[in-house]
Write an enzyme that holds these catalytic residues in place. Sequence first.
Site, PDB file in Angstrom:
ATOM      1  N   ASP A 226      -1.511  11.339   5.028  1.00  0.00           N
ATOM      2  CA  ASP A 226      -0.780  10.990   3.818  1.00  0.00           C
ATOM      3  C   ASP A 226       0.415  11.947   3.710  1.00  0.00           C
ATOM      4  O   ASP A 226       0.549  12.910   4.474  1.00  0.00           O
ATOM      5  CB  ASP A 226      -1.697  11.042   2.586  1.00  0.00           C
ATOM      6  CG  ASP A 226      -1.175  10.144   1.458  1.00  0.00           C
ATOM      7  OD1 ASP A 226       0.033   9.815   1.467  1.00  0.00           O
ATOM      8  OD2 ASP A 226      -1.949   9.782   0.564  1.00  0.00           O
TER       9      ASP A 226
HETATM   10  C1  NOJ Z   1       1.323   9.031  -0.976  1.00  0.00           C
HETATM   11  C2  NOJ Z   1       0.239   8.064  -1.338  1.00  0.00           C
HETATM   12  O1  NOJ Z   1      -0.969   8.752  -1.546  1.00  0.00           O
HETATM   13  C3  NOJ Z   1       0.011   6.976  -0.310  1.00  0.00           C
HETATM   14  O2  NOJ Z   1      -0.877   6.029  -0.838  1.00  0.00           O
HETATM   15  C4  NOJ Z   1       1.308   6.350   0.100  1.00  0.00           C
HETATM   16  O3  NOJ Z   1       1.075   5.320   1.024  1.00  0.00           O
HETATM   17  C5  NOJ Z   1       2.205   7.416   0.689  1.00  0.00           C
HETATM   18  N1  NOJ Z   1       2.465   8.429  -0.321  1.00  0.00           N
HETATM   19  C6  NOJ Z   1       3.532   6.856   1.192  1.00  0.00           C
HETATM   20  O4  NOJ Z   1       4.329   6.492   0.149  1.00  0.00           O
END
Ligand code: NOJ
Length: 729
Positions: A289
């Site tokens: 993430d």
């Molecule tokens: C953080 C989020 O937790 C995740 O769900 C998302 O896909 C990513 N950022 C990318 O934006």
Amino acid sequence: MKRILLPLVVTILGVSCAGDDGIPVYRQSGRSVDERVEDLLRRMTLEEKILQLNQYIVGLNTNVNNIGREIEEVPAGIGSVIYFSDNVALRNELQRKAVEETRLGIPVLFGFDVIHGFRTIYPIPLAQGCSWNPSLVETLCRTAAREARLSGTDWTFSPMIDVSRDARWGRVAECYGEDPYCNAVMGVASVRGYQGEDLYLTERIAACAKHYVGYGLSQGGRDYTSTDVSMQSLWDTYLPPYKACVEAGVETVMSAFNDINGVPATANAALLTDILKRRWGHAGFVVSDWNAVEQLVAQGYARDRKEAALRAFTAGVEMDMKDDCYRAYFPELLDEGKITQRQIDEAVSRILRLKFRLGLFERPYTDSLPEAERVLAPEALQAAEQLAGESMVLLKNDGVLPLSGVDDIAVIGPMARDRFHLLGSWRCHGRAEDAQTLYEGLEQEFGSGVSLHYAPGCDFDGSDRSGFARARQLAARCDVVILCLGERAEWSGENASRSTIALPEIQQELVEALSTCGKPLVVVLSNGRPLDLHRMEPLASAMLEIWQPGLRGGSAMAGILSGRVNPSGRLCMTFPRSTGQIPIFYNSRSSARPDQGHYQDISNTPLYEFGYGLSYSKFVYGELSADTDRISAHEPFTVRVDVTNESDVDGYETVHWYVTDPCCSITRPVKELRYFEKRLIPAGATETFTFRVVPERDLAYVDSEGNPLLEAGEFRIGVKDRSLTLNLE
Ligand code: NOJ
């Protein structure tokens, strides 16, 4: 020394891998993906390989003066970017750099959060779960994939299948509720919708099951906190949706932010490598993430960014989202012998495989189509309206709905004329101006025969009560009040936790002020989480939960109020009576003293339980029957129930089939959803619903290591308040 020699070796091998006509094997579309990957890998330098393992972000600032700089800041051979824009020209320019200005011309993979639609925004996933209609969810994900691919996005970070039981957590909006089976079925439907049978078709995109795993257990609903979960619960509740998506062929998985039992998910080899890849055979890749690799330092699991890179990579994270740790430290880690060429090759292969499968080598660029050919197709909007209608849950109705014989309707509340908040969080490229307001939906539904009168009443929060008097005047003049309340879009989603799940006091006060006007009060609620409605419920004649319904929520909601649409949504997440009841969910384990231990100040039951939802039809369930009275482990059998629609309105009913194993060597939840089916039952008709039970799948459970157990003895299979007891020999 090793690294300096590599390009030479690669070149020699590269020549020997060219096809008869001199075209390198990796450029020949007729070759298998594995042959192409193997050939390309042999030609790549270490630096080229490492770049493939990184993801940057681009497109946040598409001001024409900055576009050039944005492109310059991204290394030409980057593996992937999160592409925030839908500007096809910018995308193609970036791609041109990769394809034409790098030695091997490896295309970039463009990812983005297409969570509930790309430009055609449909209801949030929590609402979709309440539709119990996976085939419609699949259809809408196919639509989203088409809009995304035609606009330059190849990969979505969706579905989110984190089973969630704490409505304070803002991200409950993004999943399919509290039940593992519902998350699994809807997750699989969306993977199918995004990816289709063959990703090579240009209108499909790769999916990403996230956030692996246990993120839904954030302590107190506070985002990013650590989670503490037994292995038994992981196997029972949190892992099954991921297993189902891996079996359905999801191309990628995102590791979660949370620390889980002392080892952050981003560096958890047991989960990422042993279970996900070795045991389940996930053949795609894992992306971290956002900044999660470097966050291992904040989590106390790595001393510095370099150690964080080592820990995440060796645990099984192939792509580093955003924080650049892999690119910065892999050369050193390799020199020090802490990671190996072989590990890098394996990781790069997984990423390249997806690029070949998506057809990016053959079609790296996106055609520049007029907007009308890319997005907002009439069929897409129509499907969005259908899903919105099917996901809305009628929570209360004293008979005022469907509305009839009304001439004047007071439409009150901060949500009534809002366009933006109806889209919810993660609205991708959705635009408020494309959305229909609730008021517009009512206007369209009731036409000129009925007069609508509007007053905002109050804002979403704050303490300005100056609009109450006007709202009361209107209510007194009209036949019925439709009060549109709810949450701002930014109150749910990522990093949007709330300590209470009640609406702000000002909205409750508006309900109270209007409830004494002597007119039926229909409360329409648009929000991204279950709410505490226990003070509001007694004051309302009817309550309709419309969630954040997307672009066509207005007409879907109005259709339900008028009776054109018979409500068929059923909750996929429990509505507690108060925040203090959290966690409360239907599939908990039995209490030692079921009649004791209750709260002294509030009932122990939720306000609205999982599966709850009213209809304008009256469905009557018959007795359950099975096609055998002796069941055995290896023989499937069928259980059936007749459901009669004892009303004069056609209606959809969802039959939820639960299994209970009342006594076994590892205690089980009081009941577990194993199957569901939604079907239209015409007025006056009886439909037979069946559940084909495969004992090894439906009656078995897993131990704390994930091994299936099926124990002889009593089982109960139930729907609604009916159940059937069977004995497994
Ligand atoms: C953080 C989020 O937790 C995740 O769900 C998302 O896909 C990513 N950022 C990318 O934006």
